[in-house]
Design an enzyme around this catalytic site. Structure first.
Site: not given
Length: 319
Positions: A83, A123, A125-127
């Site tokens: 994201f 996360s 680093s993700e969402m």
């Protein structure tokens, strides 16, 4: 070693050869199971949530952003973009047939689809989101309030979001690969070379790790059994530690969940580090560092031909 292939039983009747009803082959690998029966409303809601960008904190990513269902359930990047616009730490595994894996993530840190969803949403680093934000956002949408109320007695909750998504993901079975049709008794659907490739796959020992209904996904293995892969590749990073990051056990250093080989021909690049750009490169790495052998060019080519028979279908169309 003589290769033996199964053939349809031919029964002569009045001078005409008729094929007997095909019977499933007695092989160590098995065809994919049917999609499990589930609540249709929850599956439909899960499908909508799978494509919902509001699961991410800034509305930039959905599950479908990194899991392209028409392209093998992954994406074509070594590392998907989170994201923040920055790459994540490991290559995105396919979501197709993921419900058949014994653990989720490369290092096996999630023991269910629900646990995997829980971590991805939060996360950094993700969402990059949190469940309070997700529940508030979805509850503010009248259509979602209605859909959740129809599917769950307690409406929009963290557990229900996870369950709906997991219910949908359990339907993501890439059935009807040519190899599955072969296992089910259609022995003519594979070419002679593809059958030889399957035999080589077994003889070289690939099947020792890539086993079960998902042709992988049911055990852990060290990456670099017969050679130091990471020393040769260079530039080690934390993600290379694999399962060691979960257990802290020295024996788990560089150990990863063995990936499924289903749809492998269309899910490049390969490995947790996305380092192999082609299937040919990936096969070379496996032979060198996992098997400690150098196959003949013919055998390598035959195995690759076999691997291409593992590509299944999605929504009735070939992947």
């Amino acid at each position: 070693m003589r290769l033996r292939f199964h053939h349809l039983l031919l029964i002569p009747v009045l001078g005409v050869c008729l094929s007997a009803a095909a019977a499933p082959l007695d092989e160590p690998l098995k065809p994919l199971p049917a999609v499990p029966q589930q609540d249709a409303q929850r599956v439909a809601l899960g499908r909508q949530l799978f494509n919902e960008t509001r699961l991410s904190v800034n509305g930039s990513l959905s599950c479908a952003s990194c899991h392209h269902l028409t392209r093998g359930g992954a994406d074509n990047k070594a590392f998907s973009i989170g994201f923040t616009g920055l790459p994540v730490a490991v290559n995105t595994p396919s979501v197709l047939n993921a419900s058949l894996n014994f653990r989720q993530f490369w290092n096996g840190r999630a023991d269910s689809l629900e646990a995997q969803i829980d971590e991805v949403v939060q996360s950094p680093s993700e969402m990059g989101s949190n469940w309070q934000h997700v529940v508030q956002t979805l509850s503010a949408d009248a259509a979602y309030r209605t859909s959740f109320a129809n599917a769950y007695p307690d409406g929009v909750t963290r557990d229900n979001v996870q369950n709906a998504l997991a219910s949908y993901e359990r339907t993501l079975i890439s059935a009807n690969s040519r190899f599955d049709q072969y296992l089910l008794g259609d022995t003519q659907i594979l070419s002679r070379e593809e059958k030889y490739g399957y035999q080589r796959f077994k003889e070289y020992g690939c099947i020792a790790c890539h086993q079960g209904v998902n042709i992988g996904g049911n055990m852990y293995q060290k990456f670099g059994v017969l050679g130091d892969y990471f020393q040769v590749r260079g530039n080690p990073v934390e993600a290379d530690l694999g399962r060691y990051l979960v257990t802290g056990d020295e024996e788990d250093r560089n150990v990863f969940k063995v990936p499924s080989l289903r749809n492998v021909a269309i899910t490049a690049p390969y490995f947790h580090d996305g380092s192999a750009a082609t299937l040919e490169e990936a096969v070379d790495v496996m032979f060198k560092f996992q098997l400690g052998r150098i196959p003949s060019a013919e055998d390598k080519n035959l195995i690759i031909k076999f691997l291409k028979t593992l590509t299944g279908e999605w929504e009735g169309k070939a992947l």
